[in-house]
Design an enzyme around this catalytic site. Structure first.
Site, PDB file in Angstrom:
ATOM      1  N   ARG A  86       0.739  -1.399  -0.205  1.00 38.04           N
ATOM      2  CA  ARG A  86      -0.211   0.417  -0.157  1.00 38.04           C
ATOM      3  C   ARG A  86       0.574   1.475   0.054  1.00 38.04           C
ATOM      4  O   ARG A  86       1.900   1.222   0.328  1.00 38.04           O
ATOM      5  CB  ARG A  86      -0.429  -0.243   1.367  1.00 38.04           C
ATOM      6  CG  ARG A  86      -2.305  -0.401   1.293  1.00 38.04           C
ATOM      7  CD  ARG A  86      -2.924  -0.037   2.231  1.00 38.04           C
ATOM      8  NE  ARG A  86      -2.061  -1.603   4.061  1.00 38.04           N
ATOM      9  CZ  ARG A  86      -1.431  -0.211   4.144  1.00 38.04           C
ATOM     10  NH1 ARG A  86      -1.912   1.358   4.199  1.00 38.04           N
ATOM     11  NH2 ARG A  86      -1.277  -0.431   5.356  1.00 38.04           N
ATOM     12  N   TYR A 216      -1.371  -3.741  -7.008  1.00 37.33           N
ATOM     13  CA  TYR A 216      -1.179  -4.229  -5.315  1.00 37.33           C
ATOM     14  C   TYR A 216      -2.426  -4.627  -4.816  1.00 37.33           C
ATOM     15  O   TYR A 216      -2.681  -3.279  -4.189  1.00 37.33           O
ATOM     16  CB  TYR A 216       0.174  -4.043  -5.034  1.00 37.33           C
ATOM     17  CG  TYR A 216       0.374  -4.568  -3.906  1.00 37.33           C
ATOM     18  CD1 TYR A 216       1.037  -5.998  -4.302  1.00 37.33           C
ATOM     19  CD2 TYR A 216       0.554  -4.258  -2.996  1.00 37.33           C
ATOM     20  CE1 TYR A 216       1.684  -6.948  -3.063  1.00 37.33           C
ATOM     21  CE2 TYR A 216       1.006  -5.490  -1.739  1.00 37.33           C
ATOM     22  CZ  TYR A 216       0.951  -6.401  -2.065  1.00 37.33           C
ATOM     23  OH  TYR A 216       1.318  -7.568  -0.745  1.00 37.33           O
ATOM     24  N   LYS A 225      -9.684  -2.639   2.028  1.00 37.91           N
ATOM     25  CA  LYS A 225      -9.310  -1.674   2.782  1.00 37.91           C
ATOM     26  C   LYS A 225      -9.897  -0.057   2.762  1.00 37.91           C
ATOM     27  O   LYS A 225     -10.212   0.955   3.183  1.00 37.91           O
ATOM     28  CB  LYS A 225      -7.539  -0.793   2.911  1.00 37.91           C
ATOM     29  CG  LYS A 225      -6.881  -2.562   3.424  1.00 37.91           C
ATOM     30  CD  LYS A 225      -7.375  -2.524   4.340  1.00 37.91           C
ATOM     31  CE  LYS A 225      -6.262  -3.666   5.221  1.00 37.91           C
ATOM     32  NZ  LYS A 225      -5.760  -3.861   6.034  1.00 37.91           N
ATOM     33  N   HIS A 245     -10.233  -2.597  11.681  1.00 38.27           N
ATOM     34  CA  HIS A 245      -9.015  -2.961  11.168  1.00 38.27           C
ATOM     35  C   HIS A 245      -8.493  -3.626  12.612  1.00 38.27           C
ATOM     36  O   HIS A 245      -8.091  -3.999  13.372  1.00 38.27           O
ATOM     37  CB  HIS A 245      -7.543  -2.244  10.954  1.00 38.27           C
ATOM     38  CG  HIS A 245      -6.681  -3.102   9.837  1.00 38.27           C
ATOM     39  ND1 HIS A 245      -5.521  -2.296   9.699  1.00 38.27           N
ATOM     40  CD2 HIS A 245      -6.929  -3.898   9.668  1.00 38.27           C
ATOM     41  CE1 HIS A 245      -5.115  -2.765   9.457  1.00 38.27           C
ATOM     42  NE2 HIS A 245      -5.438  -4.459   9.145  1.00 38.27           N
ATOM     43  N   SER A 267      -1.010  -3.141  10.900  1.00 40.69           N
ATOM     44  CA  SER A 267      -0.725  -4.504   9.339  1.00 40.69           C
ATOM     45  C   SER A 267       0.644  -4.753   9.855  1.00 40.69           C
ATOM     46  O   SER A 267       1.816  -3.944  10.125  1.00 40.69           O
ATOM     47  CB  SER A 267      -0.600  -2.904   7.574  1.00 40.69           C
ATOM     48  OG  SER A 267      -1.411  -2.408   7.735  1.00 40.69           O
ATOM     49  N   ASP A 294      -8.863  -9.735   9.902  1.00 45.72           N
ATOM     50  CA  ASP A 294      -8.357  -8.000   9.881  1.00 45.72           C
ATOM     51  C   ASP A 294      -9.587  -7.414   9.614  1.00 45.72           C
ATOM     52  O   ASP A 294      -8.807  -5.787   9.461  1.00 45.72           O
ATOM     53  CB  ASP A 294      -8.516  -8.588   7.534  1.00 45.72           C
ATOM     54  CG  ASP A 294      -6.975  -7.051   7.370  1.00 45.72           C
ATOM     55  OD1 ASP A 294      -5.808  -6.928   8.207  1.00 45.72           O
ATOM     56  OD2 ASP A 294      -7.224  -6.693   6.436  1.00 45.72           O
TER      57      ASP A 294
HETATM   58  P1  GTP Z   1      -1.765  -7.793   7.861  1.00 47.26           P
HETATM   59  O1  GTP Z   1      -3.277  -8.731   6.560  1.00 47.26           O
HETATM   60  O2  GTP Z   1      -1.117  -6.445   7.688  1.00 47.26           O
HETATM   61  O3  GTP Z   1      -3.198  -6.836   8.115  1.00 47.26           O
HETATM   62  O4  GTP Z   1      -1.051  -8.279   8.748  1.00 47.26           O
HETATM   63  P2  GTP Z   1      -1.368  -8.933  10.511  1.00 47.26           P
HETATM   64  O5  GTP Z   1      -1.977  -7.926  10.971  1.00 47.26           O
HETATM   65  O6  GTP Z   1      -2.307  -9.755   9.489  1.00 47.26           O
HETATM   66  O7  GTP Z   1      -0.206  -9.822  10.776  1.00 47.26           O
HETATM   67  P3  GTP Z   1       0.325 -11.423  10.351  1.00 47.26           P
HETATM   68  O8  GTP Z   1      -0.601 -12.232  11.405  1.00 47.26           O
HETATM   69  O9  GTP Z   1       0.175 -11.769   8.592  1.00 47.26           O
HETATM   70  O10 GTP Z   1       1.298 -11.985  10.954  1.00 47.26           O
HETATM   71  C1  GTP Z   1       2.726 -10.329  10.491  1.00 47.26           C
HETATM   72  C2  GTP Z   1       4.213 -11.293  10.507  1.00 47.26           C
HETATM   73  O11 GTP Z   1       4.536 -10.917  12.409  1.00 47.26           O
HETATM   74  C3  GTP Z   1       4.494 -12.203  10.863  1.00 47.26           C
HETATM   75  O12 GTP Z   1       5.848 -12.232   9.424  1.00 47.26           O
HETATM   76  C4  GTP Z   1       4.272 -13.045  11.803  1.00 47.26           C
HETATM   77  O13 GTP Z   1       5.280 -14.449  11.404  1.00 47.26           O
HETATM   78  C5  GTP Z   1       5.070 -12.075  12.527  1.00 47.26           C
HETATM   79  N1  GTP Z   1       4.595 -12.586  14.069  1.00 47.26           N
HETATM   80  C6  GTP Z   1       2.879 -12.863  14.282  1.00 47.26           C
HETATM   81  N2  GTP Z   1       2.213 -13.024  15.293  1.00 47.26           N
HETATM   82  C7  GTP Z   1       3.791 -13.013  15.844  1.00 47.26           C
HETATM   83  C8  GTP Z   1       4.054 -13.511  16.863  1.00 47.26           C
HETATM   84  O14 GTP Z   1       2.698 -13.721  18.345  1.00 47.26           O
HETATM   85  N3  GTP Z   1       5.246 -13.251  17.684  1.00 47.26           N
HETATM   86  C9  GTP Z   1       6.667 -12.646  16.704  1.00 47.26           C
HETATM   87  N4  GTP Z   1       7.132 -13.155  17.896  1.00 47.26           N
HETATM   88  N5  GTP Z   1       5.568 -12.106  15.387  1.00 47.26           N
HETATM   89  C10 GTP Z   1       4.342 -12.273  15.146  1.00 47.26           C
HETATM   90  C1  SPV Z   2      -2.995  -4.303   5.560  1.00 50.71           C
HETATM   91  O1  SPV Z   2      -1.330  -4.053   5.508  1.00 50.71           O
HETATM   92  O2  SPV Z   2      -3.133  -4.098   6.432  1.00 50.71           O
HETATM   93  C2  SPV Z   2      -3.154  -5.550   4.902  1.00 50.71           C
HETATM   94  C3  SPV Z   2      -2.832  -5.980   3.610  1.00 50.71           C
HETATM   95  O3  SPV Z   2      -3.993  -6.048   5.051  1.00 50.71           O
HETATM   96  S1  SPV Z   2      -3.271  -4.689   2.462  1.00 50.71           S
HETATM   97  O4  SPV Z   2      -4.863  -5.468   1.725  1.00 50.71           O
HETATM   98  O5  SPV Z   2      -2.751  -4.670   1.373  1.00 50.71           O
HETATM   99  O6  SPV Z   2      -3.954  -3.237   2.912  1.00 50.71           O
HETATM  100 MN    MN Z   3      -4.755  -5.577   7.828  1.00 51.72          MN
END
Ligand code: GTP
Ligand code: SPV
Ligand code: MN
Length: 601
Positions: A86, A216, A225, A245, A267, A294
């Protein structure tokens, strides 16, 4: 302009499902006249349509077919290397006045912006197919559910929207033929994917989104979003509900008592992982299920908050996903998955940093270049993503389709903080909880372009997604609290605190169950805690750490409140509020003063 998305020509019976609603037809006609595509493809969401679009995408190298044995019915897409996340600096809220967009959004004047964008869209789809994608956000029988239409010249967008939303006929039926019905207008064109001609613009008062110059994820899947959060938050305030979010998870105790929890993390800060948590062996009989990973739409019923997940799939961060960190995600992405910007192995499997097992000896990286374990570059982009249907998730909550949503017992705010913020603590009450959300901060990640690892305030994880004035948004949270007779408890978590050695103090992932159990105990009014200046804090004995190999000093550090760090933190809260230029509700200033006073006691 180079034609990067040549037209396709469907056989009879594909691409001809026109809606009956005259308002939609008029709008498509208007955009068609402006963008002058070769043809118009009306999507119906059918299997046959999907197969045709995949076949055409393979021919045009929009998709690469993956190994049918290893990842059945799955594909890889590579976005332009200049277009991998983004872009917040070209994301605009185009309300009639700048004040309505508020101090945290880029604002631009609606009439000027329409004319600039229409200029860019003029003839932009020449030689291309214009797809019309009808979709709904929300379970079919939820009163919160919204209809949207996205016009796009990208096949990748159409294929992704089919995974991420309930797409096709279902939306045409829901909209019906009333020309005055509410629906969202989304226009997307790749143009020539030039960062200089990339804009993601929202016109909340017109329920309209126009996105150009990107291919993207969050920039172009306009359901996500753009509609579910930016336009959604604007509508939510007007209509008295909340668009957040947040992930939504269900947690059931061995005794069969179930609670639902919503959590707002910025994110790439762990929502998908938390939503799919598998309790460690020590928590025998506990079960965690996913409602959403999400976005949460929430409304008040009988004095309680009820949440639905408006989406139909997960657009998740790939790197770091493994059988160790997130087995449910791994099972979800083993088939029927659309990958973006991961590496391709020589046997047409996918690979990324952090995947189980040894790295391949050779692969093609996310840019399409040769890669070996000795390469300096990463094989998968740090913000590479999977799009996968939520039905692939073995831990999908049985009530995910329930129109009334699930009752929320707790709301958790959490960011990525190396220091200061303890593993877990609880707000004293709703307004204190709103303050915790409003002042939360996180180190920036690869999910948006720009510096990574810089601490920034990200209120309620909504900084890039709130479609109106952040002061009014805080006020909306406060007002919602006044209407709740049974409000959720509010918590703050931080999985990312580091020790003196620079390593994470907390093992995270499945072990987060230990924190979640304490949250549930608090909801059940039987978890122990001490009163601290920041809020209710568990002692190491209040957390069940049985079977976890962690040293006592780590636990003490995780739960520690360092007064010096907090003085700095409170000063930053003040600076943040001041930077918003007077829009922050008085109640929150008062919370800050009380916060400071508790430290002085
Ligand atoms: P968006 O899709 O961007 O909104 O991300 P999200 O909030 O869903 O994050 P996601 O669960 O995909 O995790 C993002 C990163 O953080 C990844 O590389 C994970 O491996 C790492 N991560 C997630 N949970 C943990 C945790 O409990 N501890 C640590 N150290 N890293 C974590
Ligand atoms: C975020 O950035 O919070 C996402 C990925 O969930 S995107 O859909 O690209 O915004
Ligand atoms: Mn997100």
């Amino acid at each position: 302009m180079k034609n990067i998305a040549p037209a396709i020509f469907p056989p009879n019976g594909i691409g001809d499902t026109k809606p009956t609603n005259q308002a939609v037809l008029d709008w498509v006609h208007e955009i068609g006249k402006l963008t002058t595509p070769e043809n118009i493809f009306w999507c119906d969401g059918s299997e046959r349509e999907n197969e045709f679009l995949i076949a055409e995408s393979l021919k045009q190298n929009v998709l690469i077919k993956l190994n049918e044995k290893k990842v059945p019915r799955s594909y890889l897409h590579r976005s332009n290397p200049n277009d991998v996340a983004r872009v917040e600096k070209v994301t605009f809220i185009c309300t009639p006045t700048k004040e309505e967009a508020g101090p945290t959004n880029n604002w631009s004047e609606p009439a000027d912006t329409y004319s600039k964008l229409y200029g860019l869209l003029n003839g932009a789809m020449r030689g291309r197919t214009m797809f019309v994608v009808p979709y709904i956000m929300g379970p079919p029988d939820s009163p919160l559910t919204k209809v949207g239409f996205e016009i796009t010249d990208s096949k990748y967008v159409v294929l992704s929207m089919r995974i991420m939303t309930r797409m096709g006929k279902i939306a045409l039926e829901r909209l019906g033929s009333d020309p005055k019905a509410e629906w969202n207008r989304g226009v997307h064109s790749l143009l020539d994917v030039d960062p200089e001609r990339r804009f993601i613009c929202h016109f909340p008062q017109d329920n309209t989104i126009i996105s150009v110059g990107s291919g993207y994820g969050g920039n172009v899947l306009l359901s996500k979003k753009c509609l579910a959060l930016r336009i959604g938050s604007y509508l939510a305030r007007k209509q008295g509900w909340m668009a957040e979010h947040m992930l939504i998870l269900g947690v059931e105790s061995p005794e069969g008592k179930k609670h639902y929890v919503a959590a707002a993390f910025p994110s790439a800060c762990g929502k998908t992982n938390f939503a799919m948590l598998i309790p460690p062996a020590h928590f025998k009989g506990w079960k965690v299920t996913t409602v959403g990973d999400d976005i949460a739409w929430m409304e008040i019923r009988s004095g309680r908050l009820y949440a639905v997940n408006p989406e139909n799939g997960y657009f998740g961060v790939v790197p770091g996903t493994s059988y160790k960190s997130n087995p449910n995600a791994m099972k979800s992405i083993e088939h029927d998955t659309l990958y973006t910007n991961v590496a391709l192995t020589d046997d047409a499997d996918v690979w990324w940093e952090g995947k189980d097992g040894a790295p391949p000896e050779h692969a093609i990286d996310w840019r399409g270049n040769d890669w070996t374990p000795d390469s300096k570059e990463k094989a998968a982009h740090p913000n590479s993503r999977f799009a996968t249907p939520m039905r692939n998730n073995p831990a999908l909550d049985p009530d995910v389709e329930k129109g009334e949503g699930v009752p929320i017992s707790a709301i958790i705010f959490g960011g990525r903080r190396s220091d200061t913020v303890p593993l877990i603590y609880e707000a004293f009450d709703w307004i204190h909880g709103v303050y915790l959300g409003a002042t939360m901060a996180s180190e920036t990640t690869a999910a948006a372009t720009g510096a990574v690892g810089k601490v920034r305030r990200d209120p309620m994880a909504m900084l890039p997604f709130c479609g109106y004035n952040i002061g009014d948004y805080f006020r909306h949270w406060i007002d919602i609290g006044k209407r709740l007779t049974n409000p959720p408890l509010v918590f703050s978590v931080n999985w990312f605190r580091k020790g003196a050695n620079g390593k994470f103090l907390w093992p995270g992932f499945g072990e987060n169950m230990r924190v979640l159990e304490w949250v549930i105990d608090r909801c059940e009014q039987n978890g122990g805690a001490v009163k601290s200046p920041v809020g209710w804090l568990p002692t190491p004995h209040d957390l069940d750490l049985g079977g976890l190999d962690i040293d006592h000093t780590c636990v003490a550090d995780l739960l520690g409140i360092d007064h010096e760090e907090w003085q700095k933190e409170l000063a930053e809260h003040k600076m943040f509020f001041d930077s918003l230029g007077g829009v922050v509700p008085e109640e929150l200033h008062k919370q800050r003063e009380q916060f400071a006073a508790r430290f002085a006691e």
